[in-house]
Design a protein around this motif. Structure first.
Motif, PDB file in Angstrom:
ATOM      1  N   VAL A 178     -40.404 167.916  59.464  1.00  4.96           N
ATOM      2  CA  VAL A 178     -40.756 168.278  60.837  1.00  4.96           C
ATOM      3  C   VAL A 178     -40.759 167.016  61.702  1.00  4.96           C
ATOM      4  CG1 VAL A 178     -42.091 170.301  60.134  1.00  4.96           C
ATOM      5  CG2 VAL A 178     -43.255 168.112  60.421  1.00  4.96           C
ATOM      6  N   GLN A 179     -40.263 167.168  62.914  1.00 10.03           N
ATOM      7  CA  GLN A 179     -40.248 166.090  63.904  1.00 10.03           C
ATOM      8  C   GLN A 179     -39.676 164.797  63.319  1.00 10.03           C
ATOM      9  OE1 GLN A 179     -40.544 168.469  66.054  1.00 10.03           O
ATOM     10  NE2 GLN A 179     -41.656 167.156  67.481  1.00 10.03           N
ATOM     11  N   SER A 180     -38.485 164.907  62.753  1.00 10.11           N
ATOM     12  CA  SER A 180     -37.843 163.729  62.163  1.00 10.11           C
ATOM     13  C   SER A 180     -37.489 162.713  63.243  1.00 10.11           C
ATOM     14  CB  SER A 180     -36.587 164.145  61.396  1.00 10.11           C
ATOM     15  OG  SER A 180     -36.927 164.964  60.290  1.00 10.11           O
ATOM     16  N   GLN A 181     -37.539 161.442  62.874  1.00  7.99           N
ATOM     17  CA  GLN A 181     -37.270 160.361  63.810  1.00  7.99           C
ATOM     18  C   GLN A 181     -35.820 160.385  64.286  1.00  7.99           C
ATOM     19  OE1 GLN A 181     -38.383 160.283  60.619  1.00  7.99           O
ATOM     20  NE2 GLN A 181     -39.467 158.363  60.180  1.00  7.99           N
ATOM     21  N   HIS A 237     -50.212 158.245  54.875  1.00  5.42           N
ATOM     22  CA  HIS A 237     -49.745 157.488  56.032  1.00  5.42           C
ATOM     23  C   HIS A 237     -48.703 156.465  55.577  1.00  5.42           C
ATOM     24  CE1 HIS A 237     -53.546 159.171  57.524  1.00  5.42           C
ATOM     25  NE2 HIS A 237     -52.966 159.116  58.707  1.00  5.42           N
ATOM     26  N   ILE A 238     -47.541 156.512  56.212  1.00  4.71           N
ATOM     27  CA  ILE A 238     -46.430 155.643  55.833  1.00  4.71           C
ATOM     28  C   ILE A 238     -46.190 154.652  56.969  1.00  4.71           C
ATOM     29  CG2 ILE A 238     -44.062 155.542  55.018  1.00  4.71           C
ATOM     30  CD1 ILE A 238     -45.995 157.180  53.233  1.00  4.71           C
ATOM     31  N   ASP A 239     -46.537 153.391  56.716  1.00  2.00           N
ATOM     32  CA  ASP A 239     -46.426 152.345  57.738  1.00  2.00           C
ATOM     33  C   ASP A 239     -45.300 151.360  57.461  1.00  2.00           C
ATOM     34  OD1 ASP A 239     -48.668 153.545  58.764  1.00  2.00           O
ATOM     35  OD2 ASP A 239     -50.048 151.914  58.256  1.00  2.00           O
ATOM     36  N   ARG A 240     -44.672 151.445  56.276  1.00  4.02           N
ATOM     37  CA  ARG A 240     -43.646 150.481  55.895  1.00  4.02           C
ATOM     38  C   ARG A 240     -42.461 151.211  55.253  1.00  4.02           C
ATOM     39  NH1 ARG A 240     -46.383 148.015  58.730  1.00  4.02           N
ATOM     40  NH2 ARG A 240     -47.360 145.964  58.468  1.00  4.02           N
ATOM     41  N   THR A 286     -48.510 165.805  52.880  1.00  3.80           N
ATOM     42  CA  THR A 286     -47.681 165.471  54.032  1.00  3.80           C
ATOM     43  C   THR A 286     -47.534 163.959  54.134  1.00  3.80           C
ATOM     44  OG1 THR A 286     -48.305 167.434  55.300  1.00  3.80           O
ATOM     45  CG2 THR A 286     -47.546 165.525  56.556  1.00  3.80           C
ATOM     46  N   LEU A 287     -46.303 163.502  54.285  1.00  4.70           N
ATOM     47  CA  LEU A 287     -46.026 162.097  54.554  1.00  4.70           C
ATOM     48  C   LEU A 287     -45.884 161.940  56.064  1.00  4.70           C
ATOM     49  CD1 LEU A 287     -43.312 161.445  51.811  1.00  4.70           C
ATOM     50  CD2 LEU A 287     -45.779 161.097  51.634  1.00  4.70           C
ATOM     51  N   LEU A 288     -46.779 161.169  56.671  1.00  5.08           N
ATOM     52  CA  LEU A 288     -46.802 160.996  58.120  1.00  5.08           C
ATOM     53  C   LEU A 288     -46.389 159.572  58.463  1.00  5.08           C
ATOM     54  CD1 LEU A 288     -47.523 162.126  60.950  1.00  5.08           C
ATOM     55  CD2 LEU A 288     -49.858 161.278  60.560  1.00  5.08           C
ATOM     56  N   TRP A 289     -45.242 159.450  59.138  1.00  4.71           N
ATOM     57  CA  TRP A 289     -44.735 158.126  59.496  1.00  4.71           C
ATOM     58  C   TRP A 289     -45.484 157.572  60.703  1.00  4.71           C
ATOM     59  CZ3 TRP A 289     -42.326 160.465  55.775  1.00  4.71           C
ATOM     60  CH2 TRP A 289     -41.548 159.716  54.894  1.00  4.71           C
ATOM     61  N   SER A 290     -45.702 156.257  60.697  1.00  2.27           N
ATOM     62  CA  SER A 290     -46.528 155.620  61.716  1.00  2.27           C
ATOM     63  C   SER A 290     -45.829 155.623  63.071  1.00  2.27           C
ATOM     64  CB  SER A 290     -46.862 154.185  61.309  1.00  2.27           C
ATOM     65  OG  SER A 290     -45.759 153.331  61.544  1.00  2.27           O
ATOM     66  N   GLY A 294     -42.073 162.891  60.767  1.00  3.83           N
ATOM     67  CA  GLY A 294     -41.586 161.619  61.283  1.00  3.83           C
ATOM     68  C   GLY A 294     -42.182 161.182  62.604  1.00  3.83           C
ATOM     69  N   ASN A 295     -43.157 161.950  63.137  1.00  2.00           N
ATOM     70  CA  ASN A 295     -43.705 161.625  64.464  1.00  2.00           C
ATOM     71  C   ASN A 295     -42.575 161.516  65.486  1.00  2.00           C
ATOM     72  OD1 ASN A 295     -46.450 161.384  65.301  1.00  2.00           O
ATOM     73  ND2 ASN A 295     -46.767 159.837  63.703  1.00  2.00           N
TER      74      ASN A 295
END
Length: 316
Positions: free
Chosen positions: A167-170, A64-67, A84-88, A129-130
């Motif tokens: 996937v689903q980049s910001q 989980h990537i919050d910063r 997987t790196l999942l952006w907040s 990237g949510n």
């Protein structure tokens, strides 16, 4: 153009021979936070501690990537990524704290750089990237302020990026800035909107480029699969010796040359770009050139013009 093609061949031959750092003194392993908390600090700390002659392993699981993250100055490092790196979903944080790209007033979520780096995604290492939240927020607004680029490769030389998924980049999946001698191959990008906003229309995936390059040269993009609704690969200001080959693109606007000429009085160029063995399915264009007019109208990122320069030796 012949000299550029010869360079591409020689550089590619060199790159495919690189599978690991020559002197891996240390193996550093990062596992996801077992409580599901933020993993960004652990990633940054490990990259700093293992920045030379190391193998950094991102294990399976979800990080989980919050910063925002800055991991630059690596030397002779292999990154073995299986998770997987999942952006907040804290959009307010990202819009307020993005790192500067240094062009078009755009921002970045992860700033990465080094020399003799081999990033191996193994075909499963994923950036998520949510993006749906961002597509709904923008809802067709071009270059909405604060939408971060997922990964910025900056001041990087003689390096390989292989088998990574986005996937689903910001916003754009990647930007390459002030770098030289890169091979990016077997890359998968899919940014697709499934929104319920404005039914029956979906919020568009605008500004979801696969990768844009700036002030960079001698780059090979090989075996990319991109489905994103926008530019697939876009060499921009002061990009040269770019080879794009053996790739399949879907539902977007093609390989974009530019744009350039956005900043009044600033000299920019794009030269020696070759795209070969490219398939496009339901694409608006296969390739196109984007320039601003000679008269400034507004300001970046959505306005501009009045720049000078050229684009030449473009082939597909």
């Amino acid at each position: 153009m012949l000299d550029a093609v010869l360079f591409f061949f020689l550089f590619y031959t060199l790159c495919v021979a690189r599978f690991a750092p020559e002197f891996a003194d240390t193996v550093c392993t990062i596992t996801p936070n077992p409580s599901g908390g933020d993993d960004s600090a652990a990633i940054v700390t490990t990259f700093e501690r293992c920045s030379r002659n190391s193998i950094i392993v991102l294990t399976e699981g979800t990080f989980h990537i919050d910063r925002v993250m800055v991991t630059t100055g690596l030397q002779n490092v292999k990154i073995d990524m299986k998770g997987t790196l999942l952006w907040s979903t804290n959009l307010d944080y990202w819009r307020a704290n993005g790192l500067p790209l240094g062009y078009q007033n755009q921002t970045v979520a992860w700033m990465f750089g080094g020399r003799d780096v081999h990033w191996e995604g193994n075909g499963i290492g994923t950036f998520n990237g949510n993006g749906q939240l961002w597509y709904d927020l923008a809802n067709g607004t071009s270059n909405l302020a604060g939408r971060p680029i997922n990964l910025m490769i900056t001041n990087t030389t003689d390096s390989v990026f292989d088998g990574i998924r986005f996937v689903q980049s910001q916003f754009w999946s990647m930007a390459i800035m002030k770098s030289k001698g890169l091979l990016l191959q077997n890359i998968y990008v899919n940014s697709t909107s499934f929104s319920q906003v404005n039914l029956p229309l979906r919020a568009p995936t605008q500004n979801t480029d696969g990768v844009d390059t700036f002030y960079s040269s001698d780059i090979i993009f090989r075996n990319w699969t991109v489905d994103n609704g926008d530019d697939f690969i876009a060499p921009k200001a002061n990009s040269s010796n770019i080879l794009i080959q053996d790739s399949h693109f879907y539902h977007g606007t093609g390989v974009a040359i530019g744009s350039i000429g956005q900043y009044p009085g600033i000299y920019e160029y794009i030269e020696n770009v070759l795209a070969e063995r490219i398939a496009c399915t339901e694409c608006q264009f296969t390739g196109w050139v984007k320039t601003w007019t000679g008269v400034q109208q507004g300001f970046p990122p959505n306005g501009g013009g009045g720049g000078i320069g050229y684009a030449k030796n473009l082939s597909e």
